[in-house]
Design a protein around this motif. Structure first.
Motif, PDB file in Angstrom:
ATOM      1  N   GLU A  18     -40.425 -57.565  46.676  1.00 18.64           N
ATOM      2  CA  GLU A  18     -40.103 -57.789  45.260  1.00 18.64           C
ATOM      3  C   GLU A  18     -40.788 -56.709  44.401  1.00 18.64           C
ATOM      4  O   GLU A  18     -40.175 -56.147  43.492  1.00 18.64           O
ATOM      5  N   VAL A  19     -42.038 -56.439  44.710  1.00 18.52           N
ATOM      6  CA  VAL A  19     -42.774 -55.413  43.951  1.00 18.52           C
ATOM      7  C   VAL A  19     -42.062 -54.071  44.086  1.00 18.52           C
ATOM      8  O   VAL A  19     -41.863 -53.344  43.105  1.00 18.52           O
ATOM      9  N   ALA A  27     -42.045 -48.247  36.341  1.00 18.18           N
ATOM     10  CA  ALA A  27     -42.306 -46.826  36.071  1.00 18.18           C
ATOM     11  C   ALA A  27     -41.784 -46.452  34.680  1.00 18.18           C
ATOM     12  O   ALA A  27     -42.451 -45.723  33.932  1.00 18.18           O
ATOM     13  N   GLU A  28     -40.620 -46.961  34.314  1.00 14.35           N
ATOM     14  CA  GLU A  28     -40.046 -46.672  32.993  1.00 14.35           C
ATOM     15  C   GLU A  28     -40.918 -47.294  31.883  1.00 14.35           C
ATOM     16  O   GLU A  28     -41.183 -46.659  30.856  1.00 14.35           O
ATOM     17  N   LEU A  32     -42.874 -45.160  28.958  1.00 16.70           N
ATOM     18  CA  LEU A  32     -42.688 -45.457  27.524  1.00 16.70           C
ATOM     19  C   LEU A  32     -44.015 -45.837  26.857  1.00 16.70           C
ATOM     20  O   LEU A  32     -44.274 -45.480  25.708  1.00 16.70           O
ATOM     21  N   LYS A  33     -44.856 -46.560  27.590  1.00 16.13           N
ATOM     22  CA  LYS A  33     -46.164 -46.938  27.021  1.00 16.13           C
ATOM     23  C   LYS A  33     -46.954 -45.685  26.661  1.00 16.13           C
ATOM     24  O   LYS A  33     -47.558 -45.597  25.598  1.00 16.13           O
ATOM     25  N   LYS A  34     -46.925 -44.715  27.565  1.00 18.33           N
ATOM     26  CA  LYS A  34     -47.660 -43.462  27.336  1.00 18.33           C
ATOM     27  C   LYS A  34     -47.085 -42.725  26.125  1.00 18.33           C
ATOM     28  O   LYS A  34     -47.819 -42.294  25.231  1.00 18.33           O
ATOM     29  N   GLU A  35     -45.762 -42.605  26.120  1.00 20.02           N
ATOM     30  CA  GLU A  35     -45.070 -41.873  25.044  1.00 20.02           C
ATOM     31  C   GLU A  35     -45.345 -42.493  23.676  1.00 20.02           C
ATOM     32  O   GLU A  35     -45.514 -41.796  22.685  1.00 20.02           O
ATOM     33  N   ARG A  36     -45.405 -43.819  23.622  1.00 20.06           N
ATOM     34  CA  ARG A  36     -45.558 -44.526  22.333  1.00 20.06           C
ATOM     35  C   ARG A  36     -47.006 -44.836  21.979  1.00 20.06           C
ATOM     36  O   ARG A  36     -47.253 -45.468  20.956  1.00 20.06           O
ATOM     37  N   ASN A  37     -47.953 -44.490  22.856  1.00 15.30           N
ATOM     38  CA  ASN A  37     -49.343 -44.952  22.702  1.00 15.30           C
ATOM     39  C   ASN A  37     -49.355 -46.472  22.513  1.00 15.30           C
ATOM     40  O   ASN A  37     -49.877 -47.017  21.536  1.00 15.30           O
ATOM     41  N   CYS A 277     -42.074 -73.223  29.713  1.00  8.24           N
ATOM     42  CA  CYS A 277     -41.833 -73.075  28.271  1.00  8.24           C
ATOM     43  C   CYS A 277     -40.609 -72.169  28.077  1.00  8.24           C
ATOM     44  O   CYS A 277     -40.656 -70.992  28.431  1.00  8.24           O
ATOM     45  N   PRO A 278     -39.518 -72.724  27.504  1.00 11.53           N
ATOM     46  CA  PRO A 278     -38.300 -71.903  27.354  1.00 11.53           C
ATOM     47  C   PRO A 278     -38.510 -70.724  26.424  1.00 11.53           C
ATOM     48  O   PRO A 278     -37.811 -69.719  26.532  1.00 11.53           O
ATOM     49  N   HIS A 279     -39.484 -70.834  25.521  1.00 13.50           N
ATOM     50  CA  HIS A 279     -39.756 -69.722  24.589  1.00 13.50           C
ATOM     51  C   HIS A 279     -40.474 -68.585  25.314  1.00 13.50           C
ATOM     52  O   HIS A 279     -40.090 -67.422  25.196  1.00 13.50           O
ATOM     53  N   MET A 280     -41.504 -68.938  26.067  1.00 12.40           N
ATOM     54  CA  MET A 280     -42.233 -67.907  26.818  1.00 12.40           C
ATOM     55  C   MET A 280     -41.293 -67.216  27.809  1.00 12.40           C
ATOM     56  O   MET A 280     -41.395 -66.013  28.049  1.00 12.40           O
ATOM     57  N   LYS A 281     -40.390 -68.012  28.375  1.00 13.37           N
ATOM     58  CA  LYS A 281     -39.511 -67.468  29.414  1.00 13.37           C
ATOM     59  C   LYS A 281     -38.416 -66.564  28.861  1.00 13.37           C
ATOM     60  O   LYS A 281     -37.646 -65.964  29.609  1.00 13.37           O
ATOM     61  N   ARG A 282     -38.328 -66.408  27.537  1.00  8.58           N
ATOM     62  CA  ARG A 282     -37.377 -65.441  26.957  1.00  8.58           C
ATOM     63  C   ARG A 282     -37.852 -64.007  27.164  1.00  8.58           C
ATOM     64  O   ARG A 282     -37.096 -63.060  27.019  1.00  8.58           O
ATOM     65  N   ILE A 283     -39.150 -63.846  27.435  1.00  9.32           N
ATOM     66  CA  ILE A 283     -39.686 -62.494  27.608  1.00  9.32           C
ATOM     67  C   ILE A 283     -39.522 -62.083  29.081  1.00  9.32           C
ATOM     68  O   ILE A 283     -39.923 -62.822  29.989  1.00  9.32           O
ATOM     69  N   THR A 284     -38.915 -60.914  29.280  1.00 16.05           N
ATOM     70  CA  THR A 284     -38.626 -60.432  30.637  1.00 16.05           C
ATOM     71  C   THR A 284     -39.061 -58.967  30.746  1.00 16.05           C
ATOM     72  O   THR A 284     -39.271 -58.296  29.726  1.00 16.05           O
ATOM     73  N   LEU A 285     -39.144 -58.490  31.994  1.00  8.75           N
ATOM     74  CA  LEU A 285     -39.455 -57.052  32.175  1.00  8.75           C
ATOM     75  C   LEU A 285     -38.405 -56.203  31.467  1.00  8.75           C
ATOM     76  O   LEU A 285     -38.735 -55.203  30.833  1.00  8.75           O
ATOM     77  N   ASP A 286     -37.135 -56.617  31.565  1.00  8.03           N
ATOM     78  CA  ASP A 286     -36.062 -55.815  30.951  1.00  8.03           C
ATOM     79  C   ASP A 286     -36.199 -55.740  29.437  1.00  8.03           C
ATOM     80  O   ASP A 286     -36.018 -54.679  28.849  1.00  8.03           O
ATOM     81  N   ASN A 287     -36.491 -56.899  28.792  1.00  5.05           N
ATOM     82  CA  ASN A 287     -36.582 -56.783  27.326  1.00  5.05           C
ATOM     83  C   ASN A 287     -37.904 -56.143  26.865  1.00  5.05           C
ATOM     84  O   ASN A 287     -37.969 -55.596  25.765  1.00  5.05           O
ATOM     85  N   ILE A 288     -38.922 -56.146  27.714  1.00  2.00           N
ATOM     86  CA  ILE A 288     -40.136 -55.365  27.391  1.00  2.00           C
ATOM     87  C   ILE A 288     -39.781 -53.872  27.409  1.00  2.00           C
ATOM     88  O   ILE A 288     -40.147 -53.107  26.505  1.00  2.00           O
ATOM     89  N   ARG A 289     -39.024 -53.462  28.418  1.00  4.45           N
ATOM     90  CA  ARG A 289     -38.613 -52.048  28.496  1.00  4.45           C
ATOM     91  C   ARG A 289     -37.762 -51.678  27.275  1.00  4.45           C
ATOM     92  O   ARG A 289     -37.988 -50.650  26.627  1.00  4.45           O
ATOM     93  N   THR A 290     -36.800 -52.534  26.919  1.00  3.55           N
ATOM     94  CA  THR A 290     -35.939 -52.253  25.765  1.00  3.55           C
ATOM     95  C   THR A 290     -36.752 -52.198  24.480  1.00  3.55           C
ATOM     96  O   THR A 290     -36.532 -51.366  23.601  1.00  3.55           O
ATOM     97  N   SER A 291     -37.695 -53.120  24.375  1.00  4.96           N
ATOM     98  CA  SER A 291     -38.545 -53.183  23.194  1.00  4.96           C
ATOM     99  C   SER A 291     -39.272 -51.847  22.985  1.00  4.96           C
ATOM    100  O   SER A 291     -39.306 -51.292  21.876  1.00  4.96           O
ATOM    101  N   LEU A 292     -39.821 -51.304  24.072  1.00  4.24           N
ATOM    102  CA  LEU A 292     -40.529 -50.018  23.989  1.00  4.24           C
ATOM    103  C   LEU A 292     -39.569 -48.859  23.735  1.00  4.24           C
ATOM    104  O   LEU A 292     -39.892 -47.919  23.004  1.00  4.24           O
ATOM    105  N   ALA A 293     -38.396 -48.926  24.325  1.00  4.33           N
ATOM    106  CA  ALA A 293     -37.436 -47.825  24.182  1.00  4.33           C
ATOM    107  C   ALA A 293     -36.886 -47.760  22.758  1.00  4.33           C
ATOM    108  O   ALA A 293     -36.675 -46.674  22.215  1.00  4.33           O
TER     109      ALA A 293
END
Ligand code: 13P
Ligand code: SF4
Length: 323
Positions: A18-19, A27-28, A32-37, A277-293
């Protein structure tokens, strides 16, 4: 209907395959974290992929609040719910605070408004208001001081009065009332996740698993807390397991947390009725990536409201952590 039981054994979470499959996304995110500080600050209820692979810091509501005060990063992606992102923005108005999904709310925060707090103050003139951080900035702005599950008792006692209004979590307020001589005037809010646990199911599972210790979050109803060997914040519960290293433990809180800590506590098996928690579970790796992008969704608060809310939050930060 009884809640399904979930058992997590050491080694169950994030197997190697899975990892490996998640590596391109991670990696993406790192690029993005680096690019955006930017940093990703994740609450203990995130799923294990976020908690272990994407987060720069993990913690309870209080740890995430201190982080906003201390980090040098210009951008904080709050992998948690909206009130946590708002709290970070209140503390660090100069930073960009992003929440990957604006719908990630909280039943406690939704259950009270600033107008409700103003009415309570009219009904109880001169009585200070202690407000759980699981609330909007508008509600914090009407309050004298905020608290988290880590420091609620110390915050109440820090005011040096014999009566306080406590909003919005009635179960946390009832638990505080058992730990102090201060009179607590309650508001009838509750967490839709912890509300579902019952003392009966906890007692039943404890018996089935040979008297396994029970640790519980104080948002749980009083009959659940009466069954608990330890009551504390998500941080406090993790510390309890690290210190006591039980063979088995029943952790009564949002279900993902036991999965997250299981890899750091290899001697312990986690047994629990599994409520997510349905609210906590709205956060995903994909939307973290989109958020940064895309630098969305930026948390914005009316500066006048934020200033008043900041006074209440900073007063709490001085009281500090109690578990
Ligand atoms: P903690 O502050 O203990 O992490 O709790 C936050 C929360 O939302 C619990 O439901
Ligand atoms: Fe709110 Fe409960 Fe979800 Fe925590 S677990 S964010 S208190 S609804």
């Amino acid at each position: 209907m009884p809640t399904a039981l979930r058992i997590t054994r050491p080694g169950d979470v994030l197997p190697e395959e899975e990892v490996a499959a998640l590596q391109p996304t991670i990696a993406e995110i790192n690029r993005l974290k680096k690019e955006r500080n930017a940093i990703v600050a994740a609450h203990n209820y995130m799923t294990p992929d976020i908690y272990h692979l994407a987060a720069d810091i993990t913690g309870d509501s209080l740890a995430l609040a201190y982080l906003a005060q201390e980090t040098d990063a210009e951008v904080i992606v709050l992998a948690g719910v909206h009130f946590m992102a708002e709290t970070a923005k209140i503390i660090a108005p100069e930073k960009t605070v992003l929440i990957p999904d604006l719908q990630a709310g909280c039943s406690l925060a939704d259950g009270i408004t600033g107008a409700d707090v103003r009415r309570l103050k009219e009904q109880h003139p001169g009585v200070p208001v202690v407000t759980y951080v699981n609330t909007s900035a508008e509600v914090k702005a009407e309050s004298d001081i905020t608290c988290t599950s880590s420091n609620a008792v110390a915050v109440v006692e820090s005011l040096g009065v014999d009566r306080v209004i406590f909003t919005p979590d009635q179960f946390l307020g009832m638990w505080v009332a058992t730990q102090t001589d201060v009179d607590i005037i309650l508001w009838e809010g509750s967490c839709m996740v912890h509300d579902r646990f019952t003392g009966e199911e906890v007692a039943m599972h404890r018996e089935a698993y040979g008297g396994v210790p029970v640790i519980a979050h104080p948002e749980s109803p009083p009959d659940v807390l009466a069954e608990a060997d330890y009551v504390g914040s998500t941080h406090g519960m993790i510390q309890w397991v690290r210190t006591n290293q039980p063979e088995k433990v029943m952790m009564i809180t949002e279900c993902s947390m036991a999965d997250n800590v299981s890899s750091e506590t290899p001697n312990t098996e986690y047994i629990r009725p599994c409520n997510l928690c349905p609210h906590m579970k709205r956060i995903t790796l994909d939307n973290i990536r989109t958020s940064l992008a895309t630098m969305t969704h930026q948390v914005r608060i009316d500066p006048a409201v934020a200033d008043r809310a900041r006074a209440a939050v900073e007063r709490m930060l001085v009281v500090g952590r109690q578990d």
